[in-house]
Motif scaffolding. Structure first.
Motif, PDB file in Angstrom:
ATOM      1  N   MET A   1      47.834  55.982  50.187  1.00 47.27           N
ATOM      2  CA  MET A   1      46.844  55.911  49.124  1.00 47.27           C
ATOM      3  C   MET A   1      45.458  55.537  49.669  1.00 47.27           C
ATOM      4  SD  MET A   1      48.871  56.573  46.541  1.00 47.27           S
ATOM      5  CE  MET A   1      48.194  56.044  44.969  1.00 47.27           C
ATOM      6  N   ILE A   2      45.403  54.582  50.608  1.00 52.69           N
ATOM      7  CA  ILE A   2      44.144  54.195  51.252  1.00 52.69           C
ATOM      8  C   ILE A   2      44.406  54.048  52.752  1.00 52.69           C
ATOM      9  CG2 ILE A   2      42.258  52.531  51.404  1.00 52.69           C
ATOM     10  CD1 ILE A   2      42.910  51.611  48.594  1.00 52.69           C
ATOM     11  N   ARG A   3      43.675  54.802  53.574  1.00 56.08           N
ATOM     12  CA  ARG A   3      43.816  54.720  55.023  1.00 56.08           C
ATOM     13  C   ARG A   3      42.525  54.168  55.638  1.00 56.08           C
ATOM     14  NH1 ARG A   3      43.898  59.252  57.839  1.00 56.08           N
ATOM     15  NH2 ARG A   3      43.689  60.964  56.343  1.00 56.08           N
ATOM     16  N   TYR A   4      42.649  53.675  56.864  1.00 57.55           N
ATOM     17  CA  TYR A   4      41.473  53.152  57.569  1.00 57.55           C
ATOM     18  C   TYR A   4      40.449  54.255  57.820  1.00 57.55           C
ATOM     19  CZ  TYR A   4      38.659  50.648  61.015  1.00 57.55           C
ATOM     20  OH  TYR A   4      37.610  50.059  61.697  1.00 57.55           O
ATOM     21  N   ALA A   5      40.910  55.490  58.010  1.00 62.27           N
ATOM     22  CA  ALA A   5      39.960  56.594  58.155  1.00 62.27           C
ATOM     23  C   ALA A   5      39.072  56.707  56.926  1.00 62.27           C
ATOM     24  CB  ALA A   5      40.714  57.904  58.388  1.00 62.27           C
ATOM     25  N   GLU A   6      39.642  56.421  55.748  1.00 65.99           N
ATOM     26  CA  GLU A   6      38.823  56.455  54.542  1.00 65.99           C
ATOM     27  C   GLU A   6      37.813  55.315  54.538  1.00 65.99           C
ATOM     28  OE1 GLU A   6      39.100  56.719  49.674  1.00 65.99           O
ATOM     29  OE2 GLU A   6      40.906  56.237  50.808  1.00 65.99           O
ATOM     30  N   VAL A   7      38.223  54.155  55.010  1.00 70.49           N
ATOM     31  CA  VAL A   7      37.286  53.040  55.111  1.00 70.49           C
ATOM     32  C   VAL A   7      36.097  53.439  55.986  1.00 70.49           C
ATOM     33  CG1 VAL A   7      36.960  50.697  56.027  1.00 70.49           C
ATOM     34  CG2 VAL A   7      39.021  51.255  54.708  1.00 70.49           C
ATOM     35  N   LEU A   8      36.371  54.020  57.156  1.00 71.75           N
ATOM     36  CA  LEU A   8      35.298  54.417  58.063  1.00 71.75           C
ATOM     37  C   LEU A   8      34.352  55.426  57.422  1.00 71.75           C
ATOM     38  CD1 LEU A   8      37.364  54.773  61.371  1.00 71.75           C
ATOM     39  CD2 LEU A   8      35.649  53.010  60.875  1.00 71.75           C
ATOM     40  N   LEU A   9      34.918  56.433  56.754  1.00 72.42           N
ATOM     41  CA  LEU A   9      34.074  57.473  56.184  1.00 72.42           C
ATOM     42  C   LEU A   9      33.377  57.011  54.906  1.00 72.42           C
ATOM     43  CD1 LEU A   9      36.251  60.637  56.894  1.00 72.42           C
ATOM     44  CD2 LEU A   9      34.184  59.867  58.087  1.00 72.42           C
ATOM     45  N   MET A  10      34.021  56.130  54.132  1.00 75.21           N
ATOM     46  CA  MET A  10      33.314  55.553  52.985  1.00 75.21           C
ATOM     47  C   MET A  10      32.155  54.686  53.451  1.00 75.21           C
ATOM     48  SD  MET A  10      35.999  54.577  49.929  1.00 75.21           S
ATOM     49  CE  MET A  10      36.843  53.285  50.850  1.00 75.21           C
ATOM     50  N   TYR A  11      32.403  53.887  54.487  1.00 76.34           N
ATOM     51  CA  TYR A  11      31.326  53.055  55.015  1.00 76.34           C
ATOM     52  C   TYR A  11      30.186  53.918  55.534  1.00 76.34           C
ATOM     53  CZ  TYR A  11      28.521  50.261  58.114  1.00 76.34           C
ATOM     54  OH  TYR A  11      27.439  49.681  58.724  1.00 76.34           O
ATOM     55  N   ALA A  12      30.522  54.962  56.292  1.00 75.29           N
ATOM     56  CA  ALA A  12      29.482  55.836  56.840  1.00 75.29           C
ATOM     57  C   ALA A  12      28.671  56.473  55.717  1.00 75.29           C
ATOM     58  CB  ALA A  12      30.116  56.912  57.711  1.00 75.29           C
ATOM     59  N   GLU A  13      29.348  56.931  54.673  1.00 78.07           N
ATOM     60  CA  GLU A  13      28.644  57.542  53.553  1.00 78.07           C
ATOM     61  C   GLU A  13      27.732  56.529  52.860  1.00 78.07           C
ATOM     62  OE1 GLU A  13      29.631  59.665  49.229  1.00 78.07           O
ATOM     63  OE2 GLU A  13      31.231  59.427  50.717  1.00 78.07           O
ATOM     64  N   ALA A  14      28.283  55.348  52.580  1.00 81.88           N
ATOM     65  CA  ALA A  14      27.503  54.325  51.885  1.00 81.88           C
ATOM     66  C   ALA A  14      26.299  53.890  52.711  1.00 81.88           C
ATOM     67  CB  ALA A  14      28.395  53.136  51.558  1.00 81.88           C
ATOM     68  N   GLU A  15      26.500  53.627  53.986  1.00 77.47           N
ATOM     69  CA  GLU A  15      25.411  53.167  54.853  1.00 77.47           C
ATOM     70  C   GLU A  15      24.358  54.261  55.024  1.00 77.47           C
ATOM     71  OE1 GLU A  15      23.410  50.412  57.463  1.00 77.47           O
ATOM     72  OE2 GLU A  15      24.852  50.244  55.814  1.00 77.47           O
ATOM     73  N   ASN A  16      24.791  55.507  55.123  1.00 77.78           N
ATOM     74  CA  ASN A  16      23.831  56.602  55.242  1.00 77.78           C
ATOM     75  C   ASN A  16      22.985  56.724  53.984  1.00 77.78           C
ATOM     76  OD1 ASN A  16      22.804  59.042  56.679  1.00 77.78           O
ATOM     77  ND2 ASN A  16      23.702  60.110  54.917  1.00 77.78           N
ATOM     78  N   GLU A  17      23.609  56.553  52.809  1.00 78.77           N
ATOM     79  CA  GLU A  17      22.849  56.637  51.567  1.00 78.77           C
ATOM     80  C   GLU A  17      21.905  55.446  51.415  1.00 78.77           C
ATOM     81  OE1 GLU A  17      22.802  59.268  49.609  1.00 78.77           O
ATOM     82  OE2 GLU A  17      24.246  60.217  50.970  1.00 78.77           O
ATOM     83  N   ALA A  18      22.336  54.291  51.893  1.00 75.53           N
ATOM     84  CA  ALA A  18      21.527  53.088  51.721  1.00 75.53           C
ATOM     85  C   ALA A  18      20.430  52.951  52.773  1.00 75.53           C
ATOM     86  CB  ALA A  18      22.425  51.852  51.753  1.00 75.53           C
ATOM     87  N   ALA A  19      20.725  53.345  54.019  1.00 75.98           N
ATOM     88  CA  ALA A  19      19.796  53.054  55.115  1.00 75.98           C
ATOM     89  C   ALA A  19      19.503  54.242  56.019  1.00 75.98           C
ATOM     90  CB  ALA A  19      20.341  51.899  55.959  1.00 75.98           C
ATOM     91  N   GLY A  20      20.165  55.369  55.803  1.00 79.03           N
ATOM     92  CA  GLY A  20      19.970  56.513  56.685  1.00 79.03           C
ATOM     93  C   GLY A  20      20.954  56.495  57.842  1.00 79.03           C
ATOM     94  N   PRO A  21      20.907  57.532  58.697  1.00 81.50           N
ATOM     95  CA  PRO A  21      21.906  57.702  59.762  1.00 81.50           C
ATOM     96  C   PRO A  21      21.654  56.795  60.966  1.00 81.50           C
ATOM     97  CG  PRO A  21      20.342  59.501  59.819  1.00 81.50           C
ATOM     98  CD  PRO A  21      19.972  58.670  58.621  1.00 81.50           C
ATOM     99  N   ASN A  22      21.933  55.518  60.802  1.00 75.45           N
ATOM    100  CA  ASN A  22      21.731  54.578  61.899  1.00 75.45           C
ATOM    101  C   ASN A  22      22.937  54.570  62.838  1.00 75.45           C
ATOM    102  OD1 ASN A  22      23.713  52.980  60.621  1.00 75.45           O
ATOM    103  ND2 ASN A  22      22.168  51.836  59.475  1.00 75.45           N
TER     104      ASN A  22
END
Length: 513
Positions: free
Chosen positions: A392-413
């Motif tokens: 239902m929830i995998r660590y790969a999803e955590v990584l990609l959710m974080y990447a998406e959220a951080e990119n939307e909030a701060a750009g591709p750092n």
């Protein structure tokens, strides 16, 4: 204890409080006089854990993780329905409030919610001598997590829905639809309050229970899915460091087998066991090696659009990569999918797949060139229900959710690149170009989610929240249709409208009658 759910035990706790064919109508469930009564139950921690099993049992249902959850991909550009009227109706935008899949999904989500509400109410009322404060708080937190999971899907599919925090019985009227924003805010607050009561590490003897990381990830998902990217990134980032010990499973092709269960990649999975009393699943693909090749899971198939979208190992698409096609110096006509993202062959069966003895696994036809491979087992054993756990929830999803959220909030750092490239590295794909704009990185992350979670229920919810479904779902033989804006919300089931006067008085979702 490992939560291997026995549905006979579950019936003790359900009694008449959980409605058969759950809607808000006045359905009467007649209880067996030989069962334990509710007055003799809910006395100690053992009873409470049995109640928790009952909530998880609803997740095991074929209408949920037991079979159909992963088939949400039928409604996307990833897969197409071959048989199954309910999926085909939604996929073709012909569905109505009377469509079976609409009612079945609604029913199973509210079954989870009502069982969770019942468990929370009863555990709160347990005598102090029967359960410790710590055990009480932990079980309530687990039930709250499971309820929040169901409400996230409900609000993604229907928007405003009836909102219950107390159990209903067979004689209660259903409630009106609450605003989606109200439900989301309440569930976010509920998760925030309950996260401290969940353990960071789950002992081996308690596999199947809910850990703190799962609740943190779900709260991060709530923030991300409801346009709070800064809060989502802040919530998800700690999951990538101590005291959490999550890691990607080394081999993607083995992750969706028994070898990958309860690994360091798993934050939340639904446990299934073959044999016994209705504890198996119906979503895995099992091949009898003693028989002639057959068409796998003929009710659905991957689209060529998905297959052709996977990158080559150099990180380039097949249209521009020197590693693809007859012009490639390493091209082998017998192995046309070599040199591609490793997730392609791990997710999709093709005519190139053979048994160790060289026999083709499936007899593909021209109109069915591919089949789902994820959760695939090559065996001569005939299961009484499959043994695979569903993630239902995998660590790969955590990584990609974080990447998406951080990119939307701060750009591709740097943090965004690190998270995305960790997922690509396991897939055998070159790192992202290091000069991407925020918009370009957004598309890279969306593509990674598509490839990583193909046939895992994620894609449809992604297309809804990104509001891009009508642009990416390709017309295939006249059956792939997404009608915007109407199809961004499902209609309330006709059964619910007929039996819930408060909801009926409010009216259908916009665009539906």
């Amino acid at each position: 204890m490992m939560l291997q759910i026995n549905r006979l035990l579950v019936s003790i706790f359900l009694l008449s409080a959980v409605l058969g064919g759950w809607g808000c109508g006045k359905n009467i469930e007649i209880s067996n006089p030989n069962q334990l009564s509710e007055e003799n139950f809910w006395r100690n921690e053992k009873d409470a854990l049995m109640g928790l099993n009952g909530v998880l049992d609803a997740f095991q249902h074929n209408q949920f993780a037991g079979k159909f959850y992963r088939e949400f991909d039928n409604l996307t550009d990833n897969a197409i329905t071959i048989s199954g009227a309910s999926w085909a109706e939604i996929e073709s935008s012909f569905h109505t409030p009377a469509t079976g899949r609409v009612l079945n999904a609604w029913t199973v989500y509210y079954t989870v919610i009502n069982r969770a509400n019942l468990l929370i109410a009863r555990v709160k009322a347990m005598p102090a001598e029967g359960i410790s404060d710590g055990a009480r708080a932990r079980i309530i937190a687990e039930a709250s997590f499971l309820r929040a999971y169901a409400y996230l899907d409900l609000t993604m599919l229907w928007g405003n829905v009836p909102f219950y925090l107390e159990p209903l019985n067979a004689f209660d009227e259903g409630g009106p639809a609450a605003q989606r924003s109200v439900i989301v805010a309440a569930m976010e607050k509920d998760l925030e309050d309950n996260i401290p009561h969940l353990p960071v590490n789950i002992p081996g003897a308690e596999k199947g229970r809910i850990g703190r990381g799962a609740a943190v990830a779900l709260l991060g998902k709530y923030y991300l899915f409801n346009n709070e990217p800064g809060k989502a990134a802040g919530m998800l980032k700690p999951l990538m460091t101590a005291p959490y010990a999550y890691n990607l499973f080394p081999r993607f092709d083995l992750l969706f087998t028994l070898d990958g269960e309860f690994s360091a990649e798993s934050l939340f999975e639904i446990n299934f066991v073959s044999g016994g009393i209705d504890n198996g699943e119906s979503f895995s693909i099992r091949v009898d090696t003693m028989l002639t090749p057959l068409v796998p899971q003929a009710n659905w198939r991957p689209t060529p659009n998905l297959v052709n979208s996977f990158l080559c190992a150099d990180g380039k698409p097949i249209q521009t990569s020197a590693l693809y096609g007859p012009a490639s110096p390493t091209y082998n006509a017998a192995k046309p999918y070599e040199g591609r993202d490793l997730r392609l062959r791990a997710s999709v069966l093709t005519n190139a797949d053979v048994t160790p003895g060289g026999k083709k696994i499936w007899a593909f036809t021209n109109n069915i060139p591919f089949a789902p491979r994820k959760y695939f087992t090559l065996t001569s054993t005939q299961y009484n229900g499959g043994p695979q756990n569903y993630y239902m929830i995998r660590y790969a999803e955590v990584l990609l959710m974080y990447a998406e959220a951080e990119n939307e909030a701060a750009g591709p750092n740097t943090d965004v690149y690190t998270a995305v490239n960790e997922v690509r590295r396991r897939a055998g794909v070159a790192a992202c170009p290091d000069d991407l704009t925020q918009e370009q990185m957004r598309q890279y992350i969306r593509n990674e989610r598509r490839w990583e979670f193909a046939f895992e229920h994620q894609r449809y919810f992604d297309l809804l929240r990104w509001r891009i479904a009508e642009y990416v779902i390709p017309p295939i033989g006249g059956v792939k249709v997404f009608t915007a804006p109407k199809d961004y919300l499902w209609p309330y089931p006709q059964n619910e409208m007929d039996n819930n006067p408060a909801l009926k008085a409010q009216g259908q979702n916009e665009g539906w009658q």
